[in-house]
Write an enzyme that holds these catalytic residues in place. Structure first.
Site, short mmCIF file in Angstrom:
data_model
loop_
_atom_site.label_atom_id
_atom_site.label_comp_id
_atom_site.label_asym_id
_atom_site.label_seq_id
_atom_site.Cartn_x
_atom_site.Cartn_y
_atom_site.Cartn_z
N HIS A 185 0.80 -1.23 0.00
CA HIS A 185 0.00 0.00 0.00
C HIS A 185 0.84 1.30 0.00
O HIS A 185 0.81 2.06 -0.94
CB HIS A 185 -0.90 0.04 1.25
CG HIS A 185 -1.79 -1.15 1.41
ND1 HIS A 185 -2.90 -1.39 0.64
CD2 HIS A 185 -1.73 -2.18 2.29
CE1 HIS A 185 -3.49 -2.50 1.05
NE2 HIS A 185 -2.80 -3.00 2.04
O1 RIB Z 1 -5.23 -0.15 4.69
C1 RIB Z 1 -3.83 -0.12 4.46
C2 RIB Z 1 -3.18 0.91 5.33
O2 RIB Z 1 -3.39 0.57 6.70
C3 RIB Z 1 -1.66 0.97 5.15
O3 RIB Z 1 -1.22 2.28 5.38
C4 RIB Z 1 -1.15 0.06 6.22
O4 RIB Z 1 0.16 0.44 6.68
C5 RIB Z 1 -2.14 0.32 7.32
O5 RIB Z 1 -1.73 1.51 8.02
#
Ligand code: RIB
Ligand code: CA
Length: 310
Positions: free
Chosen positions: A240
């Site tokens: 992500h």
């Molecule tokens: O949903 C994904 C996000 O939530 C990313 O930033 C991961 O690190 C968690 O913080």
């Protein structure tokens, strides 16, 4: 050189994002501000220090920010990131200091000293620090060039509830403040991040770098990906947060739309949902560039090349 502040809740994917930023000479990291999210604040600050030390960047200033959402109880994600928040390779206890100044004060002070539209904020976790700074010092908005954040979802729907993505869900009131701020927003939602999966082939290319940094990244993704692979049955997990940094470096590998995105803060059933008007049916004013796709191979090409520089 783009001046950025990374706001983060490391988190293995946050860690890879921080390494990507530190490996990229186009970016000047003015500071790393930590927030409670994946794990409680003492761990996110500890992890940020470990990551910078691993990268040999003990010069980076790291700040502790808000330890809970604006008005709700903290929800964490140890089920994904492990109890340390950075499960994977064992890293030595950091020697570099945590700054005394509160992260929110650092954000306000740094922005007040900047030119108009000079600094890009890169939130990788819940938006508590950013929203608190904007509320306490509305005058800083004009100093922000863009807020490029990882959060939200539309076609991909939720990853922590059926309708909400984790970063937004943890502090929906903070997200509402940011999304209503009028600041130039670029959103990297699950719709984009779910397309940059840590497939074996991609991770083997990183492993082949055969460096301590590469070994750390592989150990983190090996740990972090099991949750998503079990849940989605996918070949690898979404990386992500590095999408935020990759956007700064190569925006053209992402595609999206400038649309209206609003945050659900009232409904128990859909709390934290990013209501993205992808089809332009609401008549509400557009406020965010919401990414829907990414050239995943180009993303991993960039990430692997930059990690080889660290
Ligand atoms: O949903 C994904 C996000 O939530 C990313 O930033 C991961 O690190 C968690 O913080
Ligand atoms: Ca994160």
């Amino acid at each position: 050189m783009q001046k950025i502040i990374i706001d983060t809740d490391p988190g293995q994917d946050d860690a890879v994002a921080i390494l990507l930023a530190l490996a990229s000479p186009e970016l000047q990291v003015l500071g790393i501000t930590c927030v409670a999210g994946n794990v409680p604040l003492p761990l996110t600050t500890l992890n940020a220090r470990k990551i910078c030390e691993l990268a040999g960047r003990t010069d980076i200033e790291i700040f502790a920010g808000c330890d809970a959402p604006i008005k709700r109880k903290l929800i964490t994600a140890e089920h994904v990131h492990g109890k340390t928040g950075l499960d994977g390779i064992e890293l030595p206890a950091p020697t570099m200091p945590l700054q005394d100044q509160h992260a929110v004060d650092f954000i306000i002070e740094t922005l007040r000293a900047a030119q108009d539209h000079e600094i890009t904020l890169c939130p990788l976790g819940p938006l508590t620090n950013i929203a608190t700074a904007l509320t306490r010092a509305p005058d800083i908005a004009i100093k922000i060039k863009q807020i490029v954040l990882m959060g939200g979802a539309y076609f991909e729907v939720g990853n922590i509830t059926p309708t909400a993505e984790f970063n937004i869900y943890v502090d929906p009131e903070a997200a509402e403040i940011v999304f209503k701020s009028g600041i130039d927003l670029v959103v990297l939602p699950l719709d984009a991040t779910h397309k940059v999966l840590t497939t074996r082939a991609r991770m083997d290319r990183i492993k082949a770098l055969n460096t301590q940094i590469a070994q750390a990244v592989i150990s983190w993704t090996d740990f972090f990906e099991r949750f998503d692979m079990e849940k989605y049955g996918s070949d690898g997990a979404p990386l992500h947060d590095p999408c935020v940094i990759a956007y700064l470096l190569q925006p053209d590998i992402f595609t999206g739309r400038y649309i209206n995105v609003e945050i659900e803060t009232q409904s128990q059933l859909t709390l934290g949902m990013t209501v993205a008007d992808w089809w332009g049916v609401s008549g509400r004013k557009a406020n965010a560039t919401f990414m829907g796709d990414v050239r995943a191979d180009a993303f991993y090409e960039l990430l692997t090349q930059r990690l080889s520089q660290l």
